[in-house]
Design a protein around this motif. Structure first.
Motif, PDB file in Angstrom:
ATOM      1  N   GLY A  83       0.838  -1.188   0.000  1.00  0.00           N
ATOM      2  CA  GLY A  83       0.000   0.000   0.000  1.00  0.00           C
ATOM      3  C   GLY A  83       0.876   1.241   0.000  1.00  0.00           C
ATOM      4  O   GLY A  83       2.106   1.160   0.108  1.00  0.00           O
ATOM      5  N   LYS A 130      -3.627   3.790  -1.291  1.00  0.00           N
ATOM      6  CA  LYS A 130      -4.065   2.392  -1.319  1.00  0.00           C
ATOM      7  C   LYS A 130      -3.786   1.779   0.053  1.00  0.00           C
ATOM      8  O   LYS A 130      -2.657   1.763   0.527  1.00  0.00           O
ATOM      9  CB  LYS A 130      -3.324   1.593  -2.389  1.00  0.00           C
ATOM     10  N   PHE A 132      -4.616  -1.667   2.765  1.00  0.00           N
ATOM     11  CA  PHE A 132      -4.781  -3.117   2.650  1.00  0.00           C
ATOM     12  C   PHE A 132      -5.037  -3.719   4.027  1.00  0.00           C
ATOM     13  O   PHE A 132      -4.682  -3.154   5.067  1.00  0.00           O
ATOM     14  CB  PHE A 132      -3.551  -3.758   2.009  1.00  0.00           C
ATOM     15  N   GLU A 156      -8.483  -4.691  -0.236  1.00  0.00           N
ATOM     16  CA  GLU A 156      -7.782  -3.471  -0.623  1.00  0.00           C
ATOM     17  C   GLU A 156      -8.769  -2.311  -0.665  1.00  0.00           C
ATOM     18  O   GLU A 156      -9.965  -2.510  -0.895  1.00  0.00           O
ATOM     19  CB  GLU A 156      -7.126  -3.631  -2.002  1.00  0.00           C
TER      20      GLU A 156
END
Length: 682
Positions: free
Chosen positions: A435, A456, A458, A479
């Motif tokens: 991420g 991002k 996770f 995710e």
């Protein structure tokens, strides 16, 4: 969710921004986000964050972090135990954990010690700040911070000798004794310390009419903290933290008629005794380079028990219906982080081991004389879980123009697990996740900065216990991609501060606790399990406004709007469409002070497994008093209107002999009046 609130919010922000502001002699302190890698200011940090300082903690809460949840936009908690330990940020977060492997979505840290998923220890006496970072902390904290991070920091040691002695008394037989003091340990003032201790008791706002007691849901909370700072020379500093907390609370919170009067004959307990320590070393070999080492460890013994039928022999006569559940959890964590910070970049390594042992015993007897049917339960269960996580991370900052900076972060994390239990289940999933974030921060003149961030996050996969449908034993990682834009501004010599952001998140392979009936003809085959049910999406707005209107008056308004949907289109659980907190603080130079806080929360679904919802509610808290040079007295009231509101809800059958499905709610605290007296010494 309807966005009918947006015009009103925009109008309110515009009104505050354009209103004439009287210059204040006192300039608001620059706020540093200590949970961030670099300790950046709140303006420099390209994400949505709330900082609650010591003064707000002192005046907006009495005892525990759960009392501050209402202040933070888009933050909620699940009342699944006596004290808040499960949190939801923007609709992301667990609601409970009775068995299995701990896999939190919201990180919870106290003085660099990890208490994610077991935040009951968050008492607030002598706490310096609370930081709530909303949204995935993919590079900062990894798999345990898909929804965000809550970071508590106790009072820092200082060279000046000072201390405080505090006494609190209130309704519900509440009584608290607290002491804190610190200063320098040597003449050179290179070694400083801070020590604090507190004991708190109250009855817990429940009346057990069967046992004729009012303390079966009582609170007995004790804590002690020690902070030590060494700075032998300009190139080295060391910080040590040690904490002990004993949360020995009763658990008798649910009633059959959803009131504050309970009928259980075997009240439970929700206790957590934790010992933790952290050691941080910062070495400055040059003006532009810092080497940091953070070591942390904790041991927590958690006892959770409850009367599963919520009644007694008289309640169910002539049926015999008597069930209890007892659990003992022992968790140990140890972590080590190394990082190197230089001009424009940072890199590091993080290792954590978590070892947890769980023992559960469920007992029960059932007999229905009408059908001459009897059943009994004696189900002991124990499990062992061990997880080791290793992560490498990097963060780079670059100025691309005189007022514009680009930041990029990346974290790669590998987790190995080992699980076994008395039912014969052996599991050991292992996975690698990644991420990070990419952000742009631009200064607008000298008073504001705008940012946009793509991140991002996770969360690790896991496994289900017990009897589950074929192919559903394990579930995969989740995710979440988020794009967020916002503005951080400060005007009129910091007398007016406005932080606002808008975000959209896309959850991929979302982990959801679902249910199914394995055999259509057998109601006992109804099971719950976690599954990757598809994609979800979340959109929202967060705004925090602080206005020092005059030297004596300050106003604030914190607003969160949220549309958090499951793959099916239904809202997430514990994700209200709006949260609001606002108030006014009044302080005179002569020593008089007063504070009024109003909070509101929209309806929210209690769980994913059913469609029962809470009701919207508003709460009012107030405080007033007088402060002298070395003493302070305050009278306070929480939930002034004695509002009845629910913090958790279950929908199932719990009343024999027909066991109709019904909604059972756990209610929040009732109105409480009290007084706090404090003596400060220097």
């Amino acid at each position: 969710m309807s966005y009918r609130y947006l015009p009103r919010l925009s109008a309110a922000i515009l009104m505050f921004t354009l209103a004439p502001v009287a210059p204040a002699d006192e300039v608001l302190e620059e706020i540093i986000v200590t949970a961030d890698f670099r300790g950046r200011t709140i303006t420099e940090l390209p994400s949505s964050v709330s900082i609650i300082d010591a003064d707000t903690i002192e005046n907006a809460a009495i005892q525990h972090f759960e009392e501050l949840v209402q202040v933070v936009p888009n933050l909620n908690w699940s009342g699944d135990g006596h004290r808040a330990r499960y949190f939801q940020i923007r609709g992301v977060g667990e609601l409970e954990q009775y068995q299995g492997a701990p896999n939190p979505s919201v990180g919870f840290i106290i003085d660099d010690i990890d208490f994610s998923g077991i935040g009951s220890v968050a008492t607030l006496f002598d706490m310096q700040s609370v930081e709530v970072l909303r949204g995935s902390q993919g590079s900062r904290y990894g798999a345990n911070a898909l929804g965000g991070l809550i970071y508590l920091r106790s009072a820092d040691p200082s060279a000046d000798r000072n201390g405080r002695l505090q006494l609190t008394a209130g309704e519900d037989d509440a009584m608290s004794y607290a002491l804190a003091f610190g200063g320098a340990l040597n003449k050179a003032e290179t070694t400083t310390f801070r020590l604090s201790a507190q004991s708190y008791e109250s009855n817990g706002f429940r009346d057990n009419s069967f046992l004729n007691r009012n303390d079966t849901n009582g609170r007995n909370e004790a804590s002690a903290r020690v902070r030590l700072r060494l700075a032998p020379h300009d190139g080295l500093s060391a910080n040590f933290a040690l904490l002990w907390t004993d949360i020995d609370n009763g658990y008798d919170a649910f009633s059959l008629d959803n009131t504050y009067t309970v009928l259980s004959d075997k009240p439970g307990k929700d206790g957590q005794e934790s010992i933790g320590a952290s050691m941080r070393f910062d070495w400055y070999p040059s003006d532009s380079t810092t080497l940091t080492s953070i070591t942390a460890l904790a041991n927590s013994n958690i006892e959770f028990s409850f009367d599963a039928d919520w009644g007694n022999d008289t309640s169910w006569a002539p049926v015999t219906y008597d069930y209890i559940s007892l659990s003992a959890r022992d968790r140990q964590t140890i972590s080590q982080e190394f990082r190197v910070t230089a001009d424009g970049w940072l890199t590091g390594l993080y290792v954590q081991n978590l070892d947890e042992r769980l023992e559960t015993l469920n007992l029960g007897d059932y007999y229905d004389p009408l059908y001459d049917f009897s059943d009994s339960l004696q189900y002991p269960f124990n499990s062992a879980y061990d997880a080791t996580s290793v992560a490498a991370f990097v963060q780079i900052d670059r100025d691309v123009a005189s007022r514009t900076r680009v930041s990029a972060g990346l974290r790669v994390e590998h987790r190995n697990t080992d699980y076994s239990d008395s039912d014969g289940l052996l599991a050991g999933p292992s996975e690698t996740m990644w991420g990070g974030e990419l952000s742009l921060n631009h200064e607008i003149g000298n008073d504001a900065a705008a940012f946009v961030t793509v991140s991002k996050g996770f969360k690790a996969g896991g496994f289900n216990l017990g009897l589950v449908p074929s192919g559903e034993r394990e579930f995969g990682a989740e995710e979440m991609w988020t794009i967020e834009a916002g503005i951080k501004s400060s005007f009129y010599d910091d007398a007016l501060q406005l932080n606002a952001s808008v975000f959209h998140s896309h959850r991929i392979d979302q982990q959801v606790r679902v249910s199914t009936q394995l055999d259509p003809g057998d109601p006992a085959s109804f099971v719950f399990f976690t599954d990757n049910t598809g994609d979800g999406k979340t959109t929202g707005i967060e705004t925090e406004l602080r206005w020092r209107a005059t030297d004596s008056v300050e106003l604030y308004a914190n607003i969160g709007l949220l549309d958090a949907e499951l793959f099916s289109g239904r809202d997430q659980a514990h994700a209200p469409a709006y949260t609001f907190a606002g108030g006014v603080v009044y302080r005179r130079p002569e020593g008089f002070f007063a504070r009024l806080d109003v909070s509101a929360k929209d309806v929210f679904y209690f769980d994913v497994s059913h469609d029962q919802r809470s009701t919207a509610y508003e709460l009012v808290n107030a405080r007033a008093g007088y402060e002298g040079e070395s003493w302070r007295v305050a009278v306070w009231a929480r939930n002034v209107g004695d509002k009845q509101y629910a913090v958790r809800g279950f929908f199932f059958g719990n009343e024999p002999p027909d066991f109709p499905d019904s909604l059972y709610t756990r209610l929040g605290d009732r109105r409480q009046l009290g007084v706090t007296i404090e003596r400060r010494f220097f």
